[in-house]
Design a protein around this motif. Sequence first.
Motif, PDB file in Angstrom:
ATOM      1  N   GLY A 127      45.987  66.808  83.266  1.00  0.00           N
ATOM      2  CA  GLY A 127      46.701  67.686  84.178  1.00  0.00           C
ATOM      3  C   GLY A 127      46.936  67.012  85.530  1.00  0.00           C
ATOM      4  O   GLY A 127      47.981  67.195  86.151  1.00  0.00           O
ATOM      5  N   SER A 128      45.960  66.226  85.970  1.00  0.00           N
ATOM      6  CA  SER A 128      46.106  65.526  87.250  1.00  0.00           C
ATOM      7  C   SER A 128      47.271  64.535  87.193  1.00  0.00           C
ATOM      8  O   SER A 128      48.111  64.487  88.098  1.00  0.00           O
ATOM      9  N   ASP A 173      51.819  75.772  87.846  1.00  0.00           N
ATOM     10  CA  ASP A 173      50.781  74.973  87.205  1.00  0.00           C
ATOM     11  C   ASP A 173      50.099  75.859  86.157  1.00  0.00           C
ATOM     12  O   ASP A 173      49.269  76.704  86.468  1.00  0.00           O
ATOM     13  N   TYR A 207      44.019  74.807  92.545  1.00  0.00           N
ATOM     14  CA  TYR A 207      43.495  73.600  91.888  1.00  0.00           C
ATOM     15  C   TYR A 207      44.602  72.954  91.062  1.00  0.00           C
ATOM     16  O   TYR A 207      45.184  73.586  90.181  1.00  0.00           O
ATOM     17  N   HIS A 208      44.880  71.685  91.380  1.00  0.00           N
ATOM     18  CA  HIS A 208      45.941  70.985  90.656  1.00  0.00           C
ATOM     19  C   HIS A 208      45.492  69.614  90.163  1.00  0.00           C
ATOM     20  O   HIS A 208      46.311  68.836  89.697  1.00  0.00           O
ATOM     21  N   LYS A 241      45.227  71.084  78.764  1.00  0.00           N
ATOM     22  CA  LYS A 241      44.068  71.819  78.241  1.00  0.00           C
ATOM     23  C   LYS A 241      44.309  72.475  76.888  1.00  0.00           C
ATOM     24  O   LYS A 241      44.114  71.869  75.854  1.00  0.00           O
ATOM     25  N   ILE A 285      45.746  76.022  83.014  1.00  0.00           N
ATOM     26  CA  ILE A 285      44.782  76.974  82.432  1.00  0.00           C
ATOM     27  C   ILE A 285      45.486  78.223  81.887  1.00  0.00           C
ATOM     28  O   ILE A 285      45.138  78.742  80.831  1.00  0.00           O
TER      29      ILE A 285
END
Length: 460
Positions: free
Chosen positions: A118-119, A258, A151-152, A287, A261
């Motif tokens: 994801g980052s 984003d 959170y990314h 994920k 999740i």
Amino acid sequence: MNTLSNSLHHADITTTLHPYTDARAHEKKGPIVIERGKGIYVYDDAGREYIEGLAGLWSVGVGFDEPRLVAAASAQMAKLPYYHTFSDKAHEPSIRLSEKLVEITPEQITRVFFTSSGSEANDTMVKMVWYMNNALGRPRKKKFLARTKGYHGITVASGSLTGLPNNHRDFDLPAIPVRHLTCPHFYRFGAEGESEAAFTARLVAEAEAVILEEGADTIAAFIGEPLMAAGGVMPPPAGYWQGIEALCRKYDILLVADEVINGFGRLGSSFGAVHYGFKPDIMIVSKQLTSSYLPLAAVLFSEAVYDAIADNTAKIGTFGHGFTASGHPVATAVGLENLKIIEERDLMGNAARMGAILQAKLSALSDHPLIGEVRGAGLIAGVEMVADKATRRPFRTPGKVGAYAFGAGHEHGLIVRAIGDTLALCPPMIITEEQVDELFRRFVKTLDQTAGWVKAEGLN
Ligand code: PLP
């Protein structure tokens, strides 16, 4: 503990630096070594069973022993274990997965770029947005809007977008131009006497003021998790995304959801943006895309973004970006099979049904002396513990009670995530009603033990 475990524990504390861990404390405590998994359960090397109440890292949708994913991986390994997607090369699994992602995402999403995490996907997104705006002759339009507690990821650009102090501190981040706006969490950030509607209006007005202060011609994109997860499980206040979407359209700012999740059914809807009713130009997924059986992520984007980038690659002669593992054949084969399983077994519907049961049970805990707020959507929930219920006063040392509860959870066979003093739950999407009951029983025991400890220690 057997000899093998002893040697594993010793090797771990003498060789490894763990993510999100106090390294010095870890040297003394040692690791919890997880050996195997079955359904919603994992087992450590002492044979202890845990309900994985966070699905690993919010990600193992289909559970920990899905034979179809093992079969998909080994079949692809045997056929073509690796090939890349640079310089016109392609292979069937990555093509089929791109096609599937375009099919299941909202209609404005037509293109896919694969990464492994994801980052990396968020770093890729930042570079794509910059590349696009240079191509469109607007080199000043480079700044990002994000949110406190968002959170990314943790790489240089994604870590800059993340709005959590521990991801910035001593890492010299943020390192890209970004403004973090107020966290859209009404319980914590709503002002005294403010209604939810007034809170939403204030946050949208704040975003517009920042756009005008910086100059709309300098703001490239707004990024947010539809429901903020890792920062503390915070669903947005009503109307928030519609307000932000309208601003993005008004000032020609790209809207990035984003979905790392939220995506693939977790909220009981296909994607977070669908759940909250807005239309992003770009979506980031990972994920649950492979249920984390293999590392895979993607940037999904609109034809307008694609066109601007594609024209520039024609001018330069290439798109100077890509990873050795972009679209990795084994990872994409597993992703495709995983999405089929989610569809065939209606795990999105199950997340909606089991989520409603879990949320109702947790909401009934609102009277518990330790609990300030219960929140969530679908199969993701946050339970915030406070020192004083009436005033919402947090504990004096934030995170201490959460850390205790995290440990108490292990004693009761339950893995939760402690985010400060909020306990997060996000179990595998295959969970059954009996298992929701069992998870809840273990959760209540964890809370009761924590409440006893808080009282004994005089922490409130
Ligand atoms: N974006 C969101 C919303 C996440 O929750 C995460 C990880 O938890 C990331 C990005 C980063 O993904 P990764 O850990 O795969 O780099």
